[in-house]
Enzyme design. Structure first.
Site, mmCIF file in Angstrom:
data_model
loop_
_atom_site.group_PDB
_atom_site.id
_atom_site.type_symbol
_atom_site.label_atom_id
_atom_site.label_comp_id
_atom_site.label_asym_id
_atom_site.label_seq_id
_atom_site.Cartn_x
_atom_site.Cartn_y
_atom_site.Cartn_z
ATOM 1 N N THR A 194 5.958 82.238 153.785
ATOM 2 C CA THR A 194 6.314 83.569 154.843
ATOM 3 C C THR A 194 6.121 84.558 153.823
ATOM 4 O OG1 THR A 194 8.571 83.120 154.247
ATOM 5 C CG2 THR A 194 7.768 82.224 156.650
ATOM 6 N N SER A 201 8.408 83.990 146.531
ATOM 7 C CA SER A 201 7.671 85.111 146.553
ATOM 8 C C SER A 201 8.016 86.024 147.355
ATOM 9 C CB SER A 201 6.131 84.695 146.681
ATOM 10 O OG SER A 201 5.883 84.254 147.958
ATOM 11 N N CYS A 209 9.490 96.990 139.822
ATOM 12 C CA CYS A 209 10.474 95.840 139.232
ATOM 13 C C CYS A 209 11.906 96.580 138.659
ATOM 14 C CB CYS A 209 9.659 95.123 138.157
ATOM 15 S SG CYS A 209 10.350 93.693 137.677
ATOM 16 N N ASP A 257 -6.505 93.290 143.254
ATOM 17 C CA ASP A 257 -6.322 92.920 144.704
ATOM 18 C C ASP A 257 -7.633 92.544 145.557
ATOM 19 O OD1 ASP A 257 -5.270 92.678 147.273
ATOM 20 O OD2 ASP A 257 -4.355 94.614 147.285
ATOM 21 N N CYS A 259 4.923 90.957 144.299
ATOM 22 C CA CYS A 259 3.917 91.785 144.563
ATOM 23 C C CYS A 259 4.346 92.912 145.822
ATOM 24 C CB CYS A 259 2.798 90.833 145.178
ATOM 25 S SG CYS A 259 0.989 91.648 144.819
ATOM 26 N N THR A 260 3.364 93.753 145.877
ATOM 27 C CA THR A 260 3.633 94.755 146.614
ATOM 28 C C THR A 260 3.626 94.414 148.160
ATOM 29 O OG1 THR A 260 2.512 96.301 145.452
ATOM 30 C CG2 THR A 260 3.115 97.035 147.484
ATOM 31 N N GLY A 261 2.776 93.652 148.686
ATOM 32 C CA GLY A 261 2.692 93.213 150.268
ATOM 33 C C GLY A 261 3.168 91.849 150.487
ATOM 34 N N ASN A 262 3.190 90.910 149.444
ATOM 35 C CA ASN A 262 3.587 89.594 149.577
ATOM 36 C C ASN A 262 2.823 88.876 150.480
ATOM 37 O OD1 ASN A 262 6.360 87.203 150.459
ATOM 38 N ND2 ASN A 262 5.202 87.204 148.612
ATOM 39 N N SER A 263 1.322 89.014 150.517
ATOM 40 C CA SER A 263 0.444 88.439 151.277
ATOM 41 C C SER A 263 -0.583 87.618 150.759
ATOM 42 C CB SER A 263 -0.270 89.530 152.306
ATOM 43 O OG SER A 263 -1.085 90.357 151.729
ATOM 44 N N CYS A 264 -0.913 88.054 149.464
ATOM 45 C CA CYS A 264 -2.069 87.428 148.629
ATOM 46 C C CYS A 264 -1.711 86.966 147.392
ATOM 47 C CB CYS A 264 -3.110 88.723 148.808
ATOM 48 S SG CYS A 264 -4.870 88.277 148.213
ATOM 49 N N ARG A 265 -1.762 87.920 146.467
ATOM 50 C CA ARG A 265 -1.850 87.200 145.244
ATOM 51 C C ARG A 265 -0.513 86.521 144.705
ATOM 52 N NH1 ARG A 265 -2.909 93.121 142.918
ATOM 53 N NH2 ARG A 265 -2.115 93.514 144.849
ATOM 54 N N SER A 266 0.754 87.078 145.183
ATOM 55 C CA SER A 266 2.064 86.572 144.990
ATOM 56 C C SER A 266 2.030 85.232 145.634
ATOM 57 C CB SER A 266 3.237 87.316 145.374
ATOM 58 O OG SER A 266 2.985 87.861 146.615
ATOM 59 N N ASP A 299 7.842 87.569 152.627
ATOM 60 C CA ASP A 299 9.228 88.278 152.508
ATOM 61 C C ASP A 299 9.666 89.454 151.835
ATOM 62 O OD1 ASP A 299 9.780 85.890 154.032
ATOM 63 O OD2 ASP A 299 10.144 84.657 152.257
ATOM 64 N N CYS A 311 1.209 92.417 140.316
ATOM 65 C CA CYS A 311 0.361 93.750 140.719
ATOM 66 C C CYS A 311 0.850 94.804 140.294
ATOM 67 C CB CYS A 311 -0.041 93.798 142.244
ATOM 68 S SG CYS A 311 1.410 94.144 143.213
#
Length: 141
Positions: A60, A32, A86, A103, A7-14, A62, A79
């Site tokens: 985490t 992720s 990718c 998101d 994902c872009t931020g690797n904070s939520c969906r991923s 990453d 996302c």
């Protein structure tokens, strides 16, 4: 099976997708990462996952750079931003998939509405990744 969820931020969906895949089968190697990793988890994502018994608080956030030279059975983008980035992924990838989701971090409004958006996206991720697991992973074991 070695799976990377981007994902872009690797904070939520991923992170939610990562949590679900590990909950379906803890023998899978699931990771992720983000194309622009935020370095932290979205606490609302942690909260809605905990509501259904999945603890992602130890995950985490990453950078994709950590995984570029690894070999992957699947790299899955969740996302639009990560899907566009990718092709720059230089790792050895057997299968690339895009399974996109809104998101929930973009939701505006009351706390109740924002919470409901996180639940909606969480449930969509669960359904899509259970289908992925049942059709692509489980049948190939």
């Amino acid at each position: 099976m070695k799976i990377l969820i981007l994902c872009t931020g690797n904070s939520c969906r991923s992170q939610m997708a990562h949590g679900f895949l590990q909950s379906f089968d803890d023998k899978q190697e699931v990771y992720s990462a983000g194309t622009q990793a935020s370095g932290k988890l979205n606490q609302k994502a942690v909260e809605v996952m905990k509501e259904i018994g999945i603890d992602i608080s130890h995950h985490t956030s990453d950078s994709i750079d950590m995984y570029l030279n690894d070999v992957w059975d699947y790299v899955i983008t969740v996302c639009g931003g990560a899907n566009e980035s990718c092709p720059t992924f230089t790792g050895k990838v057997k299968n690339r998939l895009h399974i996109g989701f809104d998101d929930p971090s973009d939701a505006k409004g009351t706390e109740e509405y924002i919470h409901s958006e996180f639940i909606r996206v969480r449930d969509e991720i669960q359904k899509a990744f259970l289908d992925f697991y049942n059709t692509k992973i489980k049948e190939h074991e």
